[in-house]
Enzyme design. Structure first.
Site, PDB file in Angstrom:
ATOM      1  N   GLU A 112       0.847  -1.188   0.000  1.00 13.04           N
ATOM      2  CA  GLU A 112       0.000   0.000   0.000  1.00 13.04           C
ATOM      3  C   GLU A 112       0.895   1.255   0.000  1.00 13.04           C
ATOM      4  O   GLU A 112       1.126   1.863   1.023  1.00 13.04           O
ATOM      5  CB  GLU A 112      -0.934   0.028   1.222  1.00 13.04           C
ATOM      6  CG  GLU A 112      -2.172  -0.842   1.107  1.00 13.04           C
ATOM      7  CD  GLU A 112      -1.914  -2.288   1.532  1.00 13.04           C
ATOM      8  OE1 GLU A 112      -2.835  -3.104   1.393  1.00 13.04           O
ATOM      9  OE2 GLU A 112      -0.803  -2.606   1.994  1.00 13.04           O
ATOM     10  N   SER A 113       1.441   1.568  -1.184  1.00 15.71           N
ATOM     11  CA  SER A 113       2.184   2.801  -1.466  1.00 15.71           C
ATOM     12  C   SER A 113       3.689   2.716  -1.237  1.00 15.71           C
ATOM     13  O   SER A 113       4.321   1.787  -1.727  1.00 15.71           O
ATOM     14  CB  SER A 113       1.544   3.996  -0.755  1.00 15.71           C
ATOM     15  OG  SER A 113       0.201   4.157  -1.193  1.00 15.71           O
ATOM     16  N   CYS A 159      -1.927   3.839   1.568  1.00 11.41           N
ATOM     17  CA  CYS A 159      -3.328   4.005   1.172  1.00 11.41           C
ATOM     18  C   CYS A 159      -4.173   2.918   1.824  1.00 11.41           C
ATOM     19  O   CYS A 159      -3.754   2.267   2.776  1.00 11.41           O
ATOM     20  CB  CYS A 159      -3.441   3.960  -0.344  1.00 11.41           C
ATOM     21  SG  CYS A 159      -2.738   2.461  -1.078  1.00 11.41           S
ATOM     22  N   GLU A 200     -10.139   1.467 -10.407  1.00 12.07           N
ATOM     23  CA  GLU A 200     -11.514   0.972 -10.508  1.00 12.07           C
ATOM     24  C   GLU A 200     -12.517   2.083 -10.827  1.00 12.07           C
ATOM     25  O   GLU A 200     -12.463   3.174 -10.262  1.00 12.07           O
ATOM     26  CB  GLU A 200     -11.935   0.276  -9.208  1.00 12.07           C
ATOM     27  CG  GLU A 200     -11.240  -1.044  -8.962  1.00 12.07           C
ATOM     28  CD  GLU A 200     -10.049  -0.901  -8.038  1.00 12.07           C
ATOM     29  OE1 GLU A 200      -9.791  -1.836  -7.263  1.00 12.07           O
ATOM     30  OE2 GLU A 200      -9.368   0.146  -8.090  1.00 12.07           O
TER      31      GLU A 200
END
Length: 338
Positions: free
Chosen positions: A66-67, A81, A254
């Protein structure tokens, strides 16, 4: 139903204590002496892992699940994130730094407005909770503190939350700046390039390199060494290493909550406008915000003059001063049709 939270939380911790001359000459690695096992313990508290890494003479750069994480001799930056608990990294990091004889002299925490705020765990349940948590974990020597929410008149999702704390000895140089860009409503054709192909047998590293090439991301800062990663079934992260400066991009593609971020640091503003133009042209967002932290506010005119020719209209500008940090200028842009 909540989707994946693209908006990141960013924590920067600055330390003093080592011999500055030795650090500058690369003779003292400072925080870079942290073992990988120690970093893993910190990241477990945050609830993320390392998926790829690159380093040079000046710093270490890690792509996370996550990042990103960047480790300099006297500075560490973690950006995460999703539903990570970023602020839970503070306690173990301060403990490890103290073992090395390093003393915290500055802290900066920033983030946008979450798309799915109700999905965030404590202490990220509200900015008030985050500030209270920071206040409780930081040493009393950081006496200059300030927390602010900078509003955008155009979009609730593009507010900018800033907390800073300093002991008054760490100042940002006149030439240095940090630029944090948040983008939503990405061009759907572009966003589709960040999905892995069905039954793809390649690794995330190979997919990441392909995404970097076919989207034009590799041309944004052409001199940077890029460490990239493509996630399954979708998503993308990259760190760019250019001498002592980093850049980083993260994409959540998304439909309905598409998001991308771009961040870079640097001395001098000469190339900033051209970089921001390239970012806007790659992602073609419906809404974009830019938060610039620097010693002065004059940078905002450069940001506006760079982005408006790409079809984005500046809708709001907010500025504030933070002790020992400098000025934060927050601008929001939307496509002219909006």
């Amino acid at each position: 139903m909540a989707g994946f939270e693209g908006f990141e939380k960013r924590l920067e911790l600055n330390f003093s204590g080592d011999d500055p001359a030795a650090v500058a000459e690369g003779q003292d690695l400072g925080l870079r002496r942290l073992s990988f096992e120690s970093l893993e313990k910190v990241l477990r508290a945050v609830q993320c892992t390392v998926v790829s890494a690159v380093a040079n003479h000046y710093f270490d750069a890690y792509v996370l699940s996550e990042s990103s994480l960047f480790v300099y001799p006297t500075k560490i930056i973690i950006k995460t994130c999703g539903t990570t608990q970023l602020l839970k990294s503070i306690r173990p990091l301060l403990s490890y730094a103290a073992e090395m004889g390093l003393i915290l002299c500055g802290c900066r925490y920033t983030r946008g407005s979450f798309i799915f705020p109700n999905s965030q765990p404590y202490p990220h349940t509200s900015f008030r909770d985050e500030v209270n948590y920071l206040e409780s974990k930081l040493p009393n020597t950081l006496i200059y503190r300030k927390a602010t929410v900078m509003d955008s008149t155009d979009s609730d999702h593009h507010q900018w939350h800033v907390f800073t704390a300093s002991d008054g000895t760490h100042f940002m140089s006149d030439e240095f700046y940090t630029v944090e860009v948040c983008m939503t409503e990405l061009d759907p054709v572009l966003a589709g390039k960040f999905f892995r192909r069905l039954n793809c047998k390649y690794s995330g590293d190979i997919d990441g390199k392909e995404m970097t090439e076919i989207t034009g991301i590799g041309d944004i800062i052409p001199n940077a060494i890029i460490c990239d990663y493509g996630f399954d079934p979708c998503g993308y992260s990259m760190n760019g290493v250019d001498v002592d400066r980093y850049s980083t991009i993260h994409v959540t593609p998304e439909e309905g909550f598409s998001y991308a971020s771009f961040e870079m640091v640097g001395p001098g503003f000469d190339g900033l406008g051209e970089v921001l133009k390239k970012v806007a042209k790659v992602f073609r967002p419906g809404t974009l915000s830019v938060a610039t932290t620097s010693a002065g506010r004059e940078v905002w005119t450069r940001v506006k003059s760079a982005l408006e020719p790409t079809g984005l209209k500046c809708r709001s500008v907010a500025a504030d001063e933070f002790p020992a940090v400098g000025s934060v200028v927050f601008q929001t842009f939307t496509t002219r049709r909006n």
